[in-house]
Write an enzyme that holds these catalytic residues in place. Structure first.
Site, PDB file in Angstrom:
ATOM      1  N   GLU A 199     -58.445  30.087-110.277  1.00  0.00           N
ATOM      2  CA  GLU A 199     -59.096  28.835-110.695  1.00  0.00           C
ATOM      3  C   GLU A 199     -60.144  28.406-109.675  1.00  0.00           C
ATOM      4  O   GLU A 199     -60.985  27.556-109.958  1.00  0.00           O
ATOM      5  CB  GLU A 199     -58.061  27.728-110.911  1.00  0.00           C
ATOM      6  CG  GLU A 199     -57.228  27.329-109.692  1.00  0.00           C
ATOM      7  CD  GLU A 199     -55.996  28.229-109.461  1.00  0.00           C
ATOM      8  OE1 GLU A 199     -55.964  29.359-110.007  1.00  0.00           O
ATOM      9  OE2 GLU A 199     -55.089  27.799-108.731  1.00  0.00           O
ATOM     10  N   LYS A 200     -60.113  28.994-108.464  1.00  0.00           N
ATOM     11  CA  LYS A 200     -61.068  28.588-107.431  1.00  0.00           C
ATOM     12  C   LYS A 200     -62.423  29.281-107.575  1.00  0.00           C
ATOM     13  O   LYS A 200     -63.434  28.757-107.125  1.00  0.00           O
ATOM     14  CB  LYS A 200     -60.493  28.895-106.048  1.00  0.00           C
ATOM     15  CG  LYS A 200     -59.191  28.162-105.779  1.00  0.00           C
ATOM     16  CD  LYS A 200     -58.906  28.081-104.298  1.00  0.00           C
ATOM     17  CE  LYS A 200     -57.668  27.259-104.031  1.00  0.00           C
ATOM     18  NZ  LYS A 200     -56.457  28.073-103.939  1.00  0.00           N
ATOM     19  N   SER A 249     -50.291  35.044-103.332  1.00  0.00           N
ATOM     20  CA  SER A 249     -49.318  34.657-102.306  1.00  0.00           C
ATOM     21  C   SER A 249     -47.896  35.061-102.698  1.00  0.00           C
ATOM     22  O   SER A 249     -47.616  35.343-103.868  1.00  0.00           O
ATOM     23  CB  SER A 249     -49.365  33.146-102.139  1.00  0.00           C
ATOM     24  OG  SER A 249     -48.924  32.541-103.334  1.00  0.00           O
ATOM     25  N   CYS A 304     -56.518  40.262 -97.308  1.00  0.00           N
ATOM     26  CA  CYS A 304     -55.083  40.564 -97.182  1.00  0.00           C
ATOM     27  C   CYS A 304     -54.870  41.676 -96.187  1.00  0.00           C
ATOM     28  O   CYS A 304     -53.761  41.901 -95.722  1.00  0.00           O
ATOM     29  CB  CYS A 304     -54.517  40.957 -98.528  1.00  0.00           C
ATOM     30  SG  CYS A 304     -55.375  42.358 -99.205  1.00  0.00           S
ATOM     31  N   GLU A 399     -48.404  33.182 -92.871  1.00  0.00           N
ATOM     32  CA  GLU A 399     -49.715  33.820 -93.026  1.00  0.00           C
ATOM     33  C   GLU A 399     -50.775  32.732 -92.834  1.00  0.00           C
ATOM     34  O   GLU A 399     -50.732  31.705 -93.516  1.00  0.00           O
ATOM     35  CB  GLU A 399     -49.805  34.402 -94.444  1.00  0.00           C
ATOM     36  CG  GLU A 399     -51.075  35.150 -94.701  1.00  0.00           C
ATOM     37  CD  GLU A 399     -51.170  35.687 -96.133  1.00  0.00           C
ATOM     38  OE1 GLU A 399     -50.601  35.068 -97.051  1.00  0.00           O
ATOM     39  OE2 GLU A 399     -51.831  36.714 -96.313  1.00  0.00           O
TER      40      GLU A 399
HETATM   41  P1  NAD Z   1     -52.152  32.125-104.903  1.00  0.00           P
HETATM   42  O1  NAD Z   1     -50.810  32.765-105.009  1.00  0.00           O
HETATM   43  O2  NAD Z   1     -52.237  30.700-104.550  1.00  0.00           O
HETATM   44  O3  NAD Z   1     -52.905  32.288-106.317  1.00  0.00           O
HETATM   45  C1  NAD Z   1     -52.948  33.532-106.983  1.00  0.00           C
HETATM   46  C2  NAD Z   1     -52.842  33.308-108.493  1.00  0.00           C
HETATM   47  O4  NAD Z   1     -51.552  32.814-108.828  1.00  0.00           O
HETATM   48  C3  NAD Z   1     -53.850  32.291-109.011  1.00  0.00           C
HETATM   49  O5  NAD Z   1     -54.408  32.827-110.190  1.00  0.00           O
HETATM   50  C4  NAD Z   1     -53.022  31.048-109.250  1.00  0.00           C
HETATM   51  O6  NAD Z   1     -53.487  30.309-110.353  1.00  0.00           O
HETATM   52  C5  NAD Z   1     -51.634  31.586-109.517  1.00  0.00           C
HETATM   53  N1  NAD Z   1     -50.557  30.734-108.960  1.00  0.00           N
HETATM   54  C6  NAD Z   1     -50.529  30.162-107.732  1.00  0.00           C
HETATM   55  N2  NAD Z   1     -49.356  29.527-107.534  1.00  0.00           N
HETATM   56  C7  NAD Z   1     -48.621  29.697-108.648  1.00  0.00           C
HETATM   57  C8  NAD Z   1     -47.298  29.300-109.049  1.00  0.00           C
HETATM   58  N3  NAD Z   1     -46.508  28.601-108.234  1.00  0.00           N
HETATM   59  N4  NAD Z   1     -46.876  29.644-110.283  1.00  0.00           N
HETATM   60  C9  NAD Z   1     -47.651  30.394-111.089  1.00  0.00           C
HETATM   61  N5  NAD Z   1     -48.907  30.794-110.768  1.00  0.00           N
HETATM   62  C10 NAD Z   1     -49.388  30.467-109.564  1.00  0.00           C
HETATM   63  O7  NAD Z   1     -53.005  33.032-103.904  1.00  0.00           O
HETATM   64  P2  NAD Z   1     -54.469  32.750-103.326  1.00  0.00           P
HETATM   65  O8  NAD Z   1     -54.409  31.650-102.326  1.00  0.00           O
HETATM   66  O9  NAD Z   1     -55.445  32.679-104.432  1.00  0.00           O
HETATM   67  O10 NAD Z   1     -54.743  34.145-102.556  1.00  0.00           O
HETATM   68  C11 NAD Z   1     -54.404  34.370-101.217  1.00  0.00           C
HETATM   69  C12 NAD Z   1     -53.129  35.165-101.104  1.00  0.00           C
HETATM   70  O11 NAD Z   1     -53.277  36.417-101.772  1.00  0.00           O
HETATM   71  C13 NAD Z   1     -52.780  35.523 -99.654  1.00  0.00           C
HETATM   72  O12 NAD Z   1     -51.389  35.387 -99.504  1.00  0.00           O
HETATM   73  C14 NAD Z   1     -53.197  36.986 -99.533  1.00  0.00           C
HETATM   74  O13 NAD Z   1     -52.518  37.728 -98.546  1.00  0.00           O
HETATM   75  C15 NAD Z   1     -52.863  37.483-100.898  1.00  0.00           C
HETATM   76  N6  NAD Z   1     -53.598  38.680-101.215  1.00  0.00           N
HETATM   77  C16 NAD Z   1     -52.909  39.851-101.218  1.00  0.00           C
HETATM   78  C17 NAD Z   1     -53.572  41.038-101.493  1.00  0.00           C
HETATM   79  C18 NAD Z   1     -52.833  42.328-101.491  1.00  0.00           C
HETATM   80  O14 NAD Z   1     -53.359  43.283-102.038  1.00  0.00           O
HETATM   81  N7  NAD Z   1     -51.652  42.388-100.924  1.00  0.00           N
HETATM   82  C19 NAD Z   1     -54.944  41.019-101.784  1.00  0.00           C
HETATM   83  C20 NAD Z   1     -55.612  39.790-101.793  1.00  0.00           C
HETATM   84  C21 NAD Z   1     -54.928  38.620-101.510  1.00  0.00           C
END
Ligand code: NAD
Length: 515
Positions: A199-200, A249, A304, A399
């Site tokens: 959404e960001k 996350s 990540c 993190e």
């Molecule tokens: P986030 O988990 O906040 O959001 C990711 C997605 O999940 C979004 O589309 C969001 O709408 C949805 N979401 C968030 N919270 C939710 C919930 N409680 N219930 C249902 N849906 C939910 O992550 P972010 O801040 O956008 O991204 C950063 C994170 O992603 C960091 O932890 C990073 O390490 C991780 N990451 C991991 C990799 C990898 O390959 N391991 C790659 C990129 C990012």
């Protein structure tokens, strides 16, 4: 519903659109080949982190709109799965050409919505483009196996078949690369797809979806819906969605993994990280310093696979002094400015820096109070270095996901490896050394899914897979590479008999054997 011909027509989330003071454009969903404005009354602002201006708004898509996206994907599936694999590959061949054509536009959109520098945004697109290129060889990647005459006149062979409707849920930090880890592999192997961008920063997904249609992807094969928790839960619960790819996350990832697998779906969930670099006393100073600065502060630490913790084996003092000297030369600025090394990052970062200081870490370089001329409202944090960090500190356990490098110390390689292995995450780890013996010990003993030897961010290219482990991954089949194709396909094993059947042997109820 009001259908729009193209995404560009409805919103161009670029710098130009921000010069006007019109209300921010609303990002449409893509359902069954049409860009459609949501009927929702709830919207979320997409904010440029360098200026805090509202770039656009995404809808909290209504449940019936989500259902119509899944239904469009379901309807498109039978004819798409029967489309020759060579035709499906050709769509990807065209898509990779169009992504190259629109590289600058994609990068500008990413910088505007996410904040990273333009050069880094191009890297974001390029690493995703490589997955599209790999998907162009799907005919070979999806091949089954054949064993002739396993018994008299009997052959056995396996076929990899698409699953049906698959879905992808994306994080904010790689707005192009991560959608491109997902839908190109899924659709080229014959599935249809529903994508939920972050959404960001939804803009890159919208541009990519439009390019996929221009490349010839039929209506309904790729759909895009916007929203947050509710739509994610709807994806987890929907009976017609067979598999979910998630990156983000741990909180969201473990929730999605549990909820969707309880409904019998396949889930691949790539999550958070705390990547360590171990620096041996014999490491090349210049190359190691460049690697630490680039991997610790590049993309403002919002990768990540960023190296967020360094463990110096032996006395850390000289290494730390040099690190501070080099980190100070980095230029913090809006990602659109040509001299920027780091773009803006999140507020949460400052809280974790402060908690490190309060629990006894030394702040060798403090980037919290930075003000960038011309972007005074921006969400910036400069390079920050904390030394004397220990495993019990909050800043180590959490993190940070910002331009913060934590420095720790160990007396031996063994001790350094034990520190890394005790950490719950297992995305990546690197060693910097000129000793093959140390490197080999590290490679064998380290518990991390992606290992770098004198390489700080060892993200594998698409002919391998992205193999995070421990708390950084949940599921069985990783993203892209062979594992990615296996994730999006179900194996079917066929045993056939074609011979003149011998008569008169009667009926045998015993288990058939090949004797
Ligand atoms: P986030 O988990 O906040 O959001 C990711 C997605 O999940 C979004 O589309 C969001 O709408 C949805 N979401 C968030 N919270 C939710 C919930 N409680 N219930 C249902 N849906 C939910 O992550 P972010 O801040 O956008 O991204 C950063 C994170 O992603 C960091 O932890 C990073 O390490 C991780 N990451 C991991 C990799 C990898 O390959 N391991 C790659 C990129 C990012």
């Amino acid at each position: 519903l009001f259908a729009i011909k193209s995404y560009n027509q409805s919103t161009a989330a670029t710098e130009q659109s921000l010069r006007h003071s019109d209300p921010p454009p609303r990002v449409p969903n893509l359902i069954g080949g049409s860009f459609v404005n949501s009927q929702s009354s709830e919207f979320i602002d997409v904010i440029n982190p360098a200026t805090q201006q509202v770039v656009s708004q995404i809808p909290l898509t209504k449940n019936e709109e989500f259902k119509s996206a899944v239904s469009a994907a379901k309807q498109a599936f039978p004819s798409w799965r029967n489309t020759p694999i060579t035709t499906r590959q050709r769509v990807m061949l065209k898509l990779q050409e169009l992504i190259r054509r629109d590289m600058d536009k994609l990068a500008m959109n990413i910088t505007t919505e996410q904040g990273k520098t333009l050069k880094d945004a191009q890297g974001d697109v390029f690493r995703g483009l490589e997955v599209v290129e790999h998907a162009c060889g799907m005919a070979s990647l999806q091949m089954g196996e054949f064993a002739s005459n396993v018994s008299h006149g009997i052959d056995t062979y396996s076929i990899r078949e698409p699953l049906g409707v698959c879905a992808g849920i994306c994080p904010f930090n790689f707005p192009a690369m991560i959608p491109l880890w997902m839908f190109p592999v899924a659709v080229t192997s014959g599935n249809t797809f529903v994508l939920k961008p972050s959404e960001k920063d939804p803009g890159a997904s919208m541009i990519l979806a439009e390019l996929a249609m221009e490349a010839g992807l039929p209506s309904g094969v790729l759909n895009v819906v916007h929203g947050t928790h509710d739509i994610v839960n709807a994806i987890c619960d929907d009976e017609d969605v067979k598999a979910i790819s998630f990156v983000g996350s741990n909180t969201a990832g473990m929730h999605i993994y549990a909820r969707a697998s309880a409904k019998g779906k396949r889930v691949q969930s790539n999550m958070g990280a705390k990547n360590h670099g171990i620096v041996m006393p014999d490491a090349s100073v210049d190359a190691t310093m460049n690697a630490l600065v680039a991997a610790g502060f590049g993309a403002a630490g919002q990768r990540c696979m960023a190296l967020s913790t360094v463990v110096f084996v032996g006395d850390p003092k000289e290494w730390e002094n040099e690190l501070v000297k080099r980190a100070k030369t980095l230029k913090v600025n809006a990602g659109t400015e040509p001299d920027a090394d780091l773009g803006p990052a999140k507020d949460r970062v400052c809280k974790l820096i402060q908690s490190g200081v309060e629990s006894g870490a030394r702040l060798l370089l403090d980037g919290r109070d930075i003000v960038v001329p011309g972007y005074e409202q921006g969400n910036f944090v400069g390079p920050t270095i904390l030394s004397g960090v220990t495993e019990d500190m909050e800043c180590y356990k959490e993190e940070i996901f910002g331009p913060v490098l934590l420095c720790m110390q160990a007396d031996s390689l063994e001790e350094a490896i034990n520190i890394v292995n005790r950490n719950k995450y297992g995305n990546g780890a690197a060693i910097f050394t000129s000793s093959g013996v140390a490197a080999r010990k590290f490679q064998t003993d380290i518990e991390a899914g992606q290992v770098g030897i004198n390489v700080p961010i060892p993200v594998p290219l698409p002919f391998f897979s992205f193999t995070g482990s421990k708390a950084s991954f949940a599921g069985d089949l990783n993203f892209y590479g062979k594992a990615g194709v296996n994730f999006y396909t179900q194996i079917k094993t066929v045993t056939q008999q074609w011979k003149d059947l011998p008569g008169g042997s009667g009926v045998s109820l015993a288990m058939p054997t090949s004797q």
